[in-house]
Write an enzyme that holds these catalytic residues in place. Sequence first.
Site, PDB file in Angstrom:
ATOM      1  N   GLY A   1       0.843  -1.191   0.000  1.00  0.00           N
ATOM      2  CA  GLY A   1       0.000   0.000   0.000  1.00  0.00           C
ATOM      3  C   GLY A   1       0.871   1.232   0.000  1.00  0.00           C
TER       4      GLY A   1
ATOM      5  N   HIS B   1       1.642  -3.663  -8.973  1.00  0.00           N
ATOM      6  CA  HIS B   1       2.757  -3.907  -8.050  1.00  0.00           C
ATOM      7  C   HIS B   1       2.683  -2.975  -6.853  1.00  0.00           C
ATOM      8  CE1 HIS B   1       4.824  -0.283  -9.392  1.00  0.00           C
ATOM      9  NE2 HIS B   1       5.848  -0.542  -8.610  1.00  0.00           N
ATOM     10  N   GLY B   2       1.554  -2.295  -6.675  1.00  0.00           N
ATOM     11  CA  GLY B   2       1.365  -1.429  -5.523  1.00  0.00           C
ATOM     12  C   GLY B   2       0.111  -0.601  -5.690  1.00  0.00           C
TER      13      GLY B   2
END
Length: 270
Positions: free
Chosen positions: A173, A196-197
């Site tokens: 996060g 990827h986030g």
Amino acid sequence: MPQGFDTDSMSVVSRELSSAMKQVGTLGGGNHFIELQRDDEGWLWIMIHSGSRNLGKQVGDYYNEKADALNRRWFSSVPKEINLPFLPLRTEEFGKYWAEMEYCVAFALCNRSLMMERICQVIGDAVAGAEFDPMINIAHNYAQWENHYGENCIVHRKGATSAREGEVGIIPGSQGTCSYITEGLGNEESFMSCSHGAGRRLSRTAARAELSLEEEVARLEKAGVIHAIRYKEDLDEAAGAYKNIDEVMAAQADLVRIRTRLSPVAVIKG
């Protein structure tokens, strides 16, 4: 350092190797981080986001310039303004780039592994009898050969990571928000990939101009997160600069399933 590579034949790696050896085991800047997290059962997790340091950038810049020059020579039909020059598969330049790119991926894993080893040593010194499970490794900003829709192709994942069926993944996060350990669903429409986030909501410049230092600090301290936000310049990596991770996870429920939710305890930014 990565083994099994002929670094003497690599244009960029051989040039940068001395400097790279001094950087292995270091976090780097930007959105890189080391974070201690707690899962819903109370277990402590260590999450690291870092890569090949400056080595990967040097390799990317070098071969991007090579590709741009070759595309101009060949009168490539790819519009220059989209900034996507390419190296044809059977050229010498492509082969050299691929070898150096693979070295950078291996270097990035070596870098993370050394940091993880040192962090575990610190925790082991502080907590008698601490035991650690094997490290989960997931990379982004790399290319690899895969087969999709019956065709062999190269998939480049930059703002994405692999999410093959059953594959364990990591989706961070932001400072002060949850991160997730996931399991890939192998969705072919996404080329078996996921985010990827959380992804940025504000650019670094906009974050520093628009976010309140007091509010961002208060958000972290209310959550009990140990952090290092002290100055306006730190706001480019504040939680408010990023999208809502739970909304991001909901939007990719067809790409991954959540295995573990992790809440932040302490974070070190690069």
